[in-house]
Design an enzyme around this catalytic site. Structure first.
Site, PDB file in Angstrom:
ATOM      1  N   LYS A  22      88.615  72.664  -6.747  1.00  0.00           N
ATOM      2  CA  LYS A  22      89.383  72.052  -7.826  1.00  0.00           C
ATOM      3  C   LYS A  22      90.198  73.122  -8.544  1.00  0.00           C
ATOM      4  O   LYS A  22      89.968  74.312  -8.388  1.00  0.00           O
ATOM      5  CB  LYS A  22      88.453  71.377  -8.858  1.00  0.00           C
ATOM      6  CG  LYS A  22      87.548  70.305  -8.297  1.00  0.00           C
ATOM      7  CD  LYS A  22      88.309  69.103  -7.820  1.00  0.00           C
ATOM      8  CE  LYS A  22      87.396  68.124  -7.079  1.00  0.00           C
ATOM      9  NZ  LYS A  22      88.139  67.138  -6.323  1.00  0.00           N
TER      10      LYS A  22
ATOM     11  N   SER B 213      92.506  64.682  -2.403  1.00  0.00           N
ATOM     12  CA  SER B 213      92.277  65.127  -3.775  1.00  0.00           C
ATOM     13  C   SER B 213      93.121  66.329  -4.163  1.00  0.00           C
ATOM     14  O   SER B 213      93.400  66.520  -5.338  1.00  0.00           O
ATOM     15  CB  SER B 213      90.801  65.437  -4.006  1.00  0.00           C
ATOM     16  OG  SER B 213      90.433  66.641  -3.384  1.00  0.00           O
TER      17      SER B 213
END
Length: 144
Positions: free
Chosen positions: A60, A12
């Protein structure tokens, strides 16, 4: 501040984190002090409580702040205005990240820490830059 490995899909955040894929995992320094007053900026790499699993922390990049209008990638709406008290976060490896494109804007209350450095492995030691990829700039930005 403390260091820690965060739960993340190995792909990711490629290539910013874990460029070796499943063979290695980066250990990052997390600064809890910086997010105490929800002081985040576009491009910051943050850890947060997963909106889907409160037992898990995810990492993130902040793409948009409250009031910004963001062009989504695979979200049910092509454009989203980030509501007050929320941010839009994404992994760096689009298409391989469970992020705001899946679960929508994230409450600032879920912020855990700001990731500032890669500590391990030693050959990867570096400061993590707060950079927003040009293709992910908000369509309309709220004045800061």
């Amino acid at each position: 501040m403390y260091w820690g490995k965060l739960c993340m899909n190995q792909h990711s955040f490629h290539p910013s984190l874990n460029p070796g894929g499943s063979q290695s995992s980066d250990v990052v320094l997390l600064n809890h002090w910086k997010v105490r007053n929800f002081e985040v900026h576009r491009g910051d790499i943050v850890s947060l409580v997963s909106p889907k699993n409160p037992e898990q922390k995810i990492i993130k990049r902040v793409i948009a702040l409250e009031g910004d209008i963001v062009r989504t990638i695979g979200h049910k709406n092509r454009y989203v205005k980030v509501p007050r008290g929320h941010i839009w976060v994404e992994g760096d490896h689009h298409g391989h990240s469970f992020d705001s494109n899946s679960f929508g804007p994230v409450s600032l209350g879920l912020l855990h820490a700001h990731a500032t450095h890669i500590l391990w492995p030693p050959e990867r030691w570096q400061k993590l830059e707060s950079v927003l990829p040009p293709e992910r700039l908000p369509v309309q930005r709220e004045e800061e």
